[in-house]
Design a protein around this motif. Structure first.
Motif, PDB file in Angstrom:
ATOM      1  N   ASP A   7       0.865  -1.188   0.000  1.00 61.76           N
ATOM      2  CA  ASP A   7       0.000   0.000   0.000  1.00 61.76           C
ATOM      3  C   ASP A   7       0.899   1.234   0.000  1.00 61.76           C
ATOM      4  O   ASP A   7       1.915   1.262   0.704  1.00 61.76           O
ATOM      5  CB  ASP A   7      -0.919   0.020   1.228  1.00 61.76           C
ATOM      6  CG  ASP A   7      -2.099   0.967   1.039  1.00 61.76           C
ATOM      7  OD1 ASP A   7      -1.867   2.183   0.883  1.00 61.76           O
ATOM      8  OD2 ASP A   7      -3.254   0.490   1.049  1.00 61.76           O
ATOM      9  N   ASP A   8       0.538   2.243  -0.785  1.00 64.53           N
ATOM     10  CA  ASP A   8       1.406   3.414  -0.935  1.00 64.53           C
ATOM     11  C   ASP A   8       1.204   4.459   0.168  1.00 64.53           C
ATOM     12  O   ASP A   8       1.910   5.463   0.198  1.00 64.53           O
ATOM     13  CB  ASP A   8       1.199   4.056  -2.303  1.00 64.53           C
ATOM     14  CG  ASP A   8      -0.211   4.601  -2.482  1.00 64.53           C
ATOM     15  OD1 ASP A   8      -1.153   3.838  -2.233  1.00 64.53           O
ATOM     16  OD2 ASP A   8      -0.352   5.773  -2.877  1.00 64.53           O
ATOM     17  N   GLU A   9       0.247   4.236   1.068  1.00 63.70           N
ATOM     18  CA  GLU A   9       0.038   5.156   2.186  1.00 63.70           C
ATOM     19  C   GLU A   9       0.605   4.533   3.457  1.00 63.70           C
ATOM     20  O   GLU A   9       0.060   3.536   3.964  1.00 63.70           O
ATOM     21  CB  GLU A   9      -1.450   5.455   2.348  1.00 63.70           C
ATOM     22  CG  GLU A   9      -2.067   6.147   1.128  1.00 63.70           C
ATOM     23  CD  GLU A   9      -3.520   6.513   1.351  1.00 63.70           C
ATOM     24  OE1 GLU A   9      -3.827   7.050   2.432  1.00 63.70           O
ATOM     25  OE2 GLU A   9      -4.339   6.245   0.455  1.00 63.70           O
ATOM     26  N   ALA A  36       4.458  -0.775  -5.954  1.00 64.31           N
ATOM     27  CA  ALA A  36       4.583  -2.007  -6.738  1.00 64.31           C
ATOM     28  C   ALA A  36       6.031  -2.350  -7.097  1.00 64.31           C
ATOM     29  O   ALA A  36       6.428  -3.516  -6.977  1.00 64.31           O
ATOM     30  CB  ALA A  36       3.719  -1.911  -7.996  1.00 64.31           C
ATOM     31  N   PRO A  37       6.852  -1.396  -7.563  1.00 60.36           N
ATOM     32  CA  PRO A  37       8.250  -1.747  -7.860  1.00 60.36           C
ATOM     33  C   PRO A  37       8.988  -2.311  -6.650  1.00 60.36           C
ATOM     34  O   PRO A  37       9.740  -3.280  -6.766  1.00 60.36           O
ATOM     35  CB  PRO A  37       8.857  -0.402  -8.311  1.00 60.36           C
ATOM     36  CG  PRO A  37       7.697   0.352  -8.887  1.00 60.36           C
ATOM     37  CD  PRO A  37       6.540  -0.015  -8.005  1.00 60.36           C
ATOM     38  N   MET A  57      -2.341   2.805  -6.827  1.00 61.25           N
ATOM     39  CA  MET A  57      -0.988   3.184  -6.431  1.00 61.25           C
ATOM     40  C   MET A  57      -0.317   3.881  -7.597  1.00 61.25           C
ATOM     41  O   MET A  57      -0.628   3.599  -8.761  1.00 61.25           O
ATOM     42  CB  MET A  57      -0.186   1.947  -6.020  1.00 61.25           C
ATOM     43  CG  MET A  57      -0.719   1.209  -4.805  1.00 61.25           C
ATOM     44  SD  MET A  57       0.356  -0.161  -4.305  1.00 61.25           S
ATOM     45  CE  MET A  57       0.117  -1.300  -5.689  1.00 61.25           C
ATOM     46  N   PRO A  58       0.615   4.804  -7.332  1.00 62.50           N
ATOM     47  CA  PRO A  58       1.336   5.476  -8.422  1.00 62.50           C
ATOM     48  C   PRO A  58       2.307   4.522  -9.112  1.00 62.50           C
ATOM     49  O   PRO A  58       2.645   3.470  -8.569  1.00 62.50           O
ATOM     50  CB  PRO A  58       2.093   6.592  -7.697  1.00 62.50           C
ATOM     51  CG  PRO A  58       2.272   6.071  -6.304  1.00 62.50           C
ATOM     52  CD  PRO A  58       1.029   5.278  -6.006  1.00 62.50           C
ATOM     53  N   PHE A  63      -3.430  -4.166 -10.188  1.00 61.03           N
ATOM     54  CA  PHE A  63      -3.639  -5.158 -11.245  1.00 61.03           C
ATOM     55  C   PHE A  63      -2.374  -5.334 -12.095  1.00 61.03           C
ATOM     56  O   PHE A  63      -2.037  -6.439 -12.509  1.00 61.03           O
ATOM     57  CB  PHE A  63      -4.822  -4.769 -12.126  1.00 61.03           C
ATOM     58  CG  PHE A  63      -6.144  -4.845 -11.418  1.00 61.03           C
ATOM     59  CD1 PHE A  63      -6.589  -6.039 -10.864  1.00 61.03           C
ATOM     60  CD2 PHE A  63      -6.933  -3.724 -11.272  1.00 61.03           C
ATOM     61  CE1 PHE A  63      -7.804  -6.112 -10.200  1.00 61.03           C
ATOM     62  CE2 PHE A  63      -8.153  -3.786 -10.604  1.00 61.03           C
ATOM     63  CZ  PHE A  63      -8.587  -4.985 -10.065  1.00 61.03           C
ATOM     64  N   GLU A  64      -1.671  -4.229 -12.339  1.00 65.93           N
ATOM     65  CA  GLU A  64      -0.416  -4.310 -13.089  1.00 65.93           C
ATOM     66  C   GLU A  64       0.637  -5.057 -12.285  1.00 65.93           C
ATOM     67  O   GLU A  64       1.430  -5.826 -12.841  1.00 65.93           O
ATOM     68  CB  GLU A  64       0.069  -2.899 -13.437  1.00 65.93           C
ATOM     69  CG  GLU A  64      -0.810  -2.191 -14.451  1.00 65.93           C
ATOM     70  CD  GLU A  64      -0.483  -0.717 -14.599  1.00 65.93           C
ATOM     71  OE1 GLU A  64      -0.736  -0.169 -15.679  1.00 65.93           O
ATOM     72  OE2 GLU A  64       0.012  -0.111 -13.622  1.00 65.93           O
TER      73      GLU A  64
END
Length: 251
Positions: A7-9, A36-37, A57-58, A63-64
């Motif tokens: 999660d990006d937060e 994600a990276p 997420m940025p 899904f990606e």
């Protein structure tokens, strides 16, 4: 069981990690990633049994991340989280074959039951680790057979010993690494020779991972009994005979 939470937060991520550690089955190991990276890099070493990820997420959305992780053989079980109660997200999650789809804030009993279900579906620890490595290696080869692959390259990429990979190949496929790689390449070369008539033999050889026409021809003949050119001609003749038979049947 190994769980990765993405999660990006930071505040939400810390809360998710706390909840999962509190309600997950005994012995569960939990790691986290802020995007994600970072998650993909963590997966390469951690090899999670299940990944719990936010959708929005940025750089790369949930899904990606799912698609890339499966393509590389890094993780095959995903639980998708989102704060948006929209049917399109549900439909996309189901199409992606996720384990489940959950809305924030998490229901502790729901996520606990879900993680227990995931653990029940996992093989034994030893088999699970072996299977994870095998799936990851074979998936990587399926996607990268056309590149310059070797046992040493795979060992470096997978952070495993070359001897372990060699042994894994024999147990999993009944074949050696070299034979398996060549078989992948030659099967694709046969497909291209049949379907891509505009490509010459040299171009097809390069497209499946062979630098020179001479070496491609040598390997192709070893595995099929014919040169690439002869194989293509035989296919054309067979197709011609089939067309003639169809015409004869129609008379």
């Amino acid at each position: 069981m190994r769980v990765l939470i993405v999660d990006d937060e930071p505040l939400i991520l810390n809360g998710l990690v706390k909840i999962v550690r509190e309600i997950a089955p005994v012995g569960t190991e939990v790691r986290e990633a802020l995007n994600a990276p970072e998650a993909l890099e963590t997966m390469k070493v951690y090899m999670p049994d299940v990944t719990i990820t936010d959708i929005n997420m940025p750089e790369m959305n949930g899904f990606e991340l799912l698609e890339e992780a499966r393509r590389e053989g890094l993780c095959k079980r995903f639980i998708i989280l989102t704060g948006y109660d929209e049917f399109e997200y549900v439909r996309q999650a189901l199409r992606s074959g996720v384990v489940d789809y959950l809305l924030k804030p998490l229901d502790k009993e729901e996520i606990a039951a879900l993680l227990e279900r995931v653990e029940d579906e996992l093989p034994t620890a030893a088999d699970s680790e072996y299977s994870r490595h095998a799936e990851r290696i074979l998936a990587y080869m399926q996607s990268n057979y056309m590149n310059d692959l070797s046992l040493d390259h795979l060992a470096h990429r997978m952070n495993l010993h070359p001897n372990y990979i060699s042994s894994l190949f024999r147990k999993e496929t009944g074949d050696t690494f070299v034979n398996y790689l060549n078989s992948l390449r030659i099967r694709e070369a046969q497909r291209l020779l049949r379907t891509q008539r505009h490509l010459n033999v040299c171009a097809i050889g390069q497209q499946v991972g062979y630098d020179t026409k001479h070496y491609f021809t040598k390997v192709f003949k070893k595995y099929t009994g014919a040169t690439p050119g002869a194989y293509r001609e035989d296919e054309q003749v067979n197709e011609g005979e089939t067309d003639s038979e169809r015409e004869g049947d129609g008379q």
